[in-house]
Motif scaffolding. Sequence first.
Motif, short mmCIF file in Angstrom:
data_model
loop_
_atom_site.label_atom_id
_atom_site.label_comp_id
_atom_site.label_asym_id
_atom_site.label_seq_id
_atom_site.Cartn_x
_atom_site.Cartn_y
_atom_site.Cartn_z
N ALA A 139 0.71 -1.20 -0.02
CA ALA A 139 0.03 0.12 0.00
C ALA A 139 0.73 1.35 0.04
O ALA A 139 1.84 1.38 0.67
CB ALA A 139 -0.86 -0.07 1.25
N LEU A 140 0.51 2.12 -0.76
CA LEU A 140 0.99 3.46 -0.75
C LEU A 140 0.88 4.25 0.52
O LEU A 140 -0.27 3.95 1.15
CB LEU A 140 0.43 4.41 -1.90
CG LEU A 140 0.89 3.89 -3.28
CD1 LEU A 140 0.28 4.80 -4.12
CD2 LEU A 140 2.50 3.83 -3.26
N PRO A 141 1.69 5.04 1.06
CA PRO A 141 1.35 5.87 2.13
C PRO A 141 0.37 6.78 1.90
O PRO A 141 0.13 7.32 1.08
CB PRO A 141 2.85 6.70 2.31
CG PRO A 141 3.70 6.42 1.25
CD PRO A 141 3.03 5.30 0.44
N ARG A 142 -0.64 6.88 3.14
CA ARG A 142 -1.84 7.88 2.93
C ARG A 142 -1.24 9.27 3.01
O ARG A 142 -0.46 9.71 3.89
CB ARG A 142 -2.64 7.36 4.10
CG ARG A 142 -3.31 6.08 3.99
CD ARG A 142 -4.11 5.83 5.21
NE ARG A 142 -5.16 6.70 4.90
CZ ARG A 142 -6.55 6.57 5.62
NH1 ARG A 142 -6.57 5.51 6.31
NH2 ARG A 142 -7.31 7.28 5.43
N THR A 143 -1.90 9.96 2.26
CA THR A 143 -1.49 11.61 2.02
C THR A 143 -1.77 12.14 3.27
O THR A 143 -1.17 13.18 3.84
CB THR A 143 -2.09 12.15 0.82
OG1 THR A 143 -3.41 12.00 0.84
CG2 THR A 143 -1.50 11.37 -0.42
N GLU A 144 -2.79 11.95 3.81
CA GLU A 144 -3.43 12.71 5.17
C GLU A 144 -2.05 12.67 6.34
O GLU A 144 -1.95 13.43 7.17
CB GLU A 144 -4.56 12.73 5.63
CG GLU A 144 -5.02 11.24 6.11
CD GLU A 144 -5.49 10.54 4.97
OE1 GLU A 144 -6.05 9.25 5.09
OE2 GLU A 144 -5.49 10.77 3.82
#
Length: 105
Positions: A88-93
């Motif tokens: 999973a990509l890191p969450r932007t928030e």
Amino acid sequence: MEPSAYVIKNKSEFVKFLRSKFTLIHLSNIFFRDFHYGVMSYLSDHGIKLRYHDAEKAAREAAEEFEKSGILKRIDFQSWKLNYPDFALPRTEKTAEKTAEKKAS
């Protein structure tokens, strides 16, 4: 050992190998031909040479097992959705929160 069994036995290593060859992100699409070539290349790197047709058969068998284990979710006859949270990509928030925390410090 059957070629497909070798791939299945080393699922996590194989998925990481695929990621090194193709752009794989959690919940992204993966197509059969990419999976097939990944199986051929992975087995070749481990000293198991297969003809195209035999590698295709091994890929189909491995994909079936990956579906049963939940790593692949079938979309249609030639594609799946990758279910691999480790990719999973890191969450932007969360990234924005960390940046704000650093600025506040």
